[in-house]
Write a protein that holds these residues in place. Structure first.
Motif, mmCIF file in Angstrom:
data_model
loop_
_atom_site.group_PDB
_atom_site.id
_atom_site.type_symbol
_atom_site.label_atom_id
_atom_site.label_comp_id
_atom_site.label_asym_id
_atom_site.label_seq_id
_atom_site.Cartn_x
_atom_site.Cartn_y
_atom_site.Cartn_z
ATOM 1 N N SER A 57 0.821 -1.207 0.000
ATOM 2 C CA SER A 57 0.000 0.000 0.000
ATOM 3 C C SER A 57 0.858 1.262 0.000
ATOM 4 C CB SER A 57 -0.944 0.024 1.207
ATOM 5 O OG SER A 57 -1.667 -1.168 1.313
ATOM 6 N N ILE A 58 1.841 1.335 -0.898
ATOM 7 C CA ILE A 58 2.644 2.549 -0.989
ATOM 8 C C ILE A 58 1.797 3.644 -1.625
ATOM 9 C CG2 ILE A 58 4.709 3.628 -1.966
ATOM 10 C CD1 ILE A 58 6.024 0.863 -1.991
ATOM 11 N N GLU A 59 1.694 4.755 -0.924
ATOM 12 C CA GLU A 59 0.949 5.914 -1.420
ATOM 13 C C GLU A 59 1.978 7.001 -1.731
ATOM 14 O OE1 GLU A 59 -2.153 6.935 1.352
ATOM 15 O OE2 GLU A 59 -2.682 4.825 1.594
ATOM 16 N N TRP A 60 2.329 7.121 -3.019
ATOM 17 C CA TRP A 60 3.426 7.994 -3.421
ATOM 18 C C TRP A 60 3.117 9.467 -3.190
ATOM 19 C CZ3 TRP A 60 7.783 5.668 -3.490
ATOM 20 C CH2 TRP A 60 7.864 4.331 -3.878
ATOM 21 N N GLU A 61 1.863 9.891 -3.396
ATOM 22 C CA GLU A 61 1.527 11.306 -3.195
ATOM 23 C C GLU A 61 1.699 11.735 -1.752
ATOM 24 O OE1 GLU A 61 -2.013 13.082 -4.813
ATOM 25 O OE2 GLU A 61 -1.845 11.817 -6.604
ATOM 26 N N SER A 62 1.230 10.922 -0.820
ATOM 27 C CA SER A 62 1.352 11.273 0.600
ATOM 28 C C SER A 62 2.657 10.750 1.204
ATOM 29 C CB SER A 62 0.156 10.746 1.388
ATOM 30 O OG SER A 62 0.091 9.334 1.291
ATOM 31 N N ARG A 63 3.432 10.018 0.404
ATOM 32 C CA ARG A 63 4.727 9.464 0.829
ATOM 33 C C ARG A 63 4.575 8.589 2.075
ATOM 34 N NH1 ARG A 63 7.816 14.533 1.623
ATOM 35 N NH2 ARG A 63 9.345 13.162 2.572
ATOM 36 N N ARG A 64 3.649 7.649 1.975
ATOM 37 C CA ARG A 64 3.337 6.770 3.096
ATOM 38 C C ARG A 64 3.269 5.329 2.597
ATOM 39 N NH1 ARG A 64 -1.844 8.789 5.159
ATOM 40 N NH2 ARG A 64 -2.776 7.350 3.714
ATOM 41 N N ALA A 65 3.659 4.397 3.469
ATOM 42 C CA ALA A 65 3.571 2.975 3.128
ATOM 43 C C ALA A 65 3.309 2.172 4.390
ATOM 44 C CB ALA A 65 4.863 2.497 2.466
ATOM 45 N N GLU A 66 2.734 1.003 4.196
ATOM 46 C CA GLU A 66 2.522 0.061 5.298
ATOM 47 C C GLU A 66 3.579 -1.030 5.209
ATOM 48 O OE1 GLU A 66 -0.726 -3.155 6.979
ATOM 49 O OE2 GLU A 66 -1.413 -1.628 5.574
ATOM 50 N N ILE A 67 4.218 -1.315 6.328
ATOM 51 C CA ILE A 67 5.231 -2.357 6.379
ATOM 52 C C ILE A 67 4.596 -3.637 6.920
ATOM 53 C CG2 ILE A 67 6.050 -1.752 8.699
ATOM 54 C CD1 ILE A 67 8.909 -2.326 7.699
ATOM 55 N N GLY A 68 4.988 -4.752 6.351
ATOM 56 C CA GLY A 68 4.510 -6.044 6.820
ATOM 57 C C GLY A 68 5.649 -7.050 6.770
ATOM 58 N N TYR A 69 5.604 -8.039 7.631
ATOM 59 C CA TYR A 69 6.695 -9.006 7.710
ATOM 60 C C TYR A 69 6.228 -10.264 8.405
ATOM 61 C CZ TYR A 69 6.661 -6.727 12.234
ATOM 62 O OH TYR A 69 6.237 -6.181 13.429
ATOM 63 N N TRP A 70 6.958 -11.324 8.205
ATOM 64 C CA TRP A 70 6.841 -12.529 9.027
ATOM 65 C C TRP A 70 8.182 -13.257 8.991
ATOM 66 C CZ3 TRP A 70 7.816 -16.980 6.382
ATOM 67 C CH2 TRP A 70 7.443 -17.061 5.039
ATOM 68 N N ILE A 71 8.477 -13.903 10.086
ATOM 69 C CA ILE A 71 9.676 -14.716 10.218
ATOM 70 C C ILE A 71 9.217 -16.144 10.514
ATOM 71 C CG2 ILE A 71 11.803 -15.122 11.554
ATOM 72 C CD1 ILE A 71 11.911 -12.544 9.881
ATOM 73 N N ALA A 72 9.814 -17.108 9.827
ATOM 74 C CA ALA A 72 9.457 -18.520 10.042
ATOM 75 C C ALA A 72 9.673 -18.882 11.510
ATOM 76 C CB ALA A 72 10.304 -19.408 9.139
ATOM 77 N N PRO A 73 8.752 -19.623 12.101
ATOM 78 C CA PRO A 73 8.826 -19.950 13.532
ATOM 79 C C PRO A 73 10.155 -20.551 13.986
ATOM 80 C CG PRO A 73 6.677 -20.527 12.681
ATOM 81 C CD PRO A 73 7.510 -20.126 11.495
ATOM 82 N N ALA A 74 10.812 -21.326 13.157
ATOM 83 C CA ALA A 74 12.098 -21.925 13.552
ATOM 84 C C ALA A 74 13.179 -20.870 13.786
ATOM 85 C CB ALA A 74 12.567 -22.906 12.473
ATOM 86 N N TYR A 75 12.916 -19.635 13.343
ATOM 87 C CA TYR A 75 13.921 -18.573 13.443
ATOM 88 C C TYR A 75 13.470 -17.413 14.343
ATOM 89 C CZ TYR A 75 15.750 -21.228 9.582
ATOM 90 O OH TYR A 75 16.230 -22.249 8.807
#
Length: 181
Positions: free
Chosen positions: A81-99
């Motif tokens: 969801s990068i919004e270039w006009e407002s210069r905003r983005a949502e960050i998302g992530y996941w790490i595998a449970p073994a790590y």
């Protein structure tokens, strides 16, 4: 697997997601400890993972990277969801449970936040976390995000409704906290 590093970190490197990574992504996204934390509710098959790769990972309006520790894939991180006009983005992530609990998520998040502000010229980054995901809340707070609000009963996971906590960090707040003016 390809070893093209895009962003190097202290504990992990971030590199582009390639077709060779689809097996790892499908296997891990179907682990209940991953899909539950990101609000998934249905199994993902090979065709669906390929569709995600072709339509989301390869889209010019997102940044999706593989988190790699010692040449081993351990998770993903990206800007959606990068919004270039407002210069905003949502960050998302996941790490595998073994790590989990090795600092990989924090290192990856710090690298991507730096990239977002320094290279993409973003002004604000946001993230959303379910109320039950205390580890992710701690991670975001440790890299400078502030809880900004709550969307009550926002998500239906494991047969019940859960609140979603919204986090954010502004570029100037992050720079003053990290000293990277």
């Amino acid at each position: 697997m390809p070893e093209t590093v895009f962003l190097a970190g202290d504990r992990v490197d971030l590199r582009p997601i390639e077709e060779d990574d689809l097996e790892f992504l499908q296997r891990e996204i179907n682990d209940s400890r991953v899909w539950r934390a990101i609000g998934g509710s249905r199994p993902i098959n090979r065709a669906q993972e390929r569709d995600f790769f072709e339509n989301v990972v390869c889209d010019d309006d997102t940044v999706n990277l593989l988190v790699v520790a010692d040449s081993t894939p351990v998770g993903t991180i990206g800007f959606n969801s990068i919004e270039w006009e407002s210069r905003r983005a949502e960050i998302g992530y996941w790490i595998a449970p073994a790590y989990h609990e090795r600092g990989y998520g924090s290192d990856a998040t710090e690298r991507l936040v730096t990239y977002g502000f320094d290279q993409l010229g973003l002004h604000k980054l946001t993230a959303r976390v379910f109320e039950f995901n205390e580890a992710s809340q701690r991670l975001l707070e440790s890299v400078g995000f502030t809880r900004e609000g709550v969307h009550r009963d926002e998500a239906f996971v494991d047969g019940e409704y859960h609140d979603t906590y919204w986090y954010g960090v502004l570029e100037d707040e992050w720079r003053s906290e990290t000293g990277s003016e």
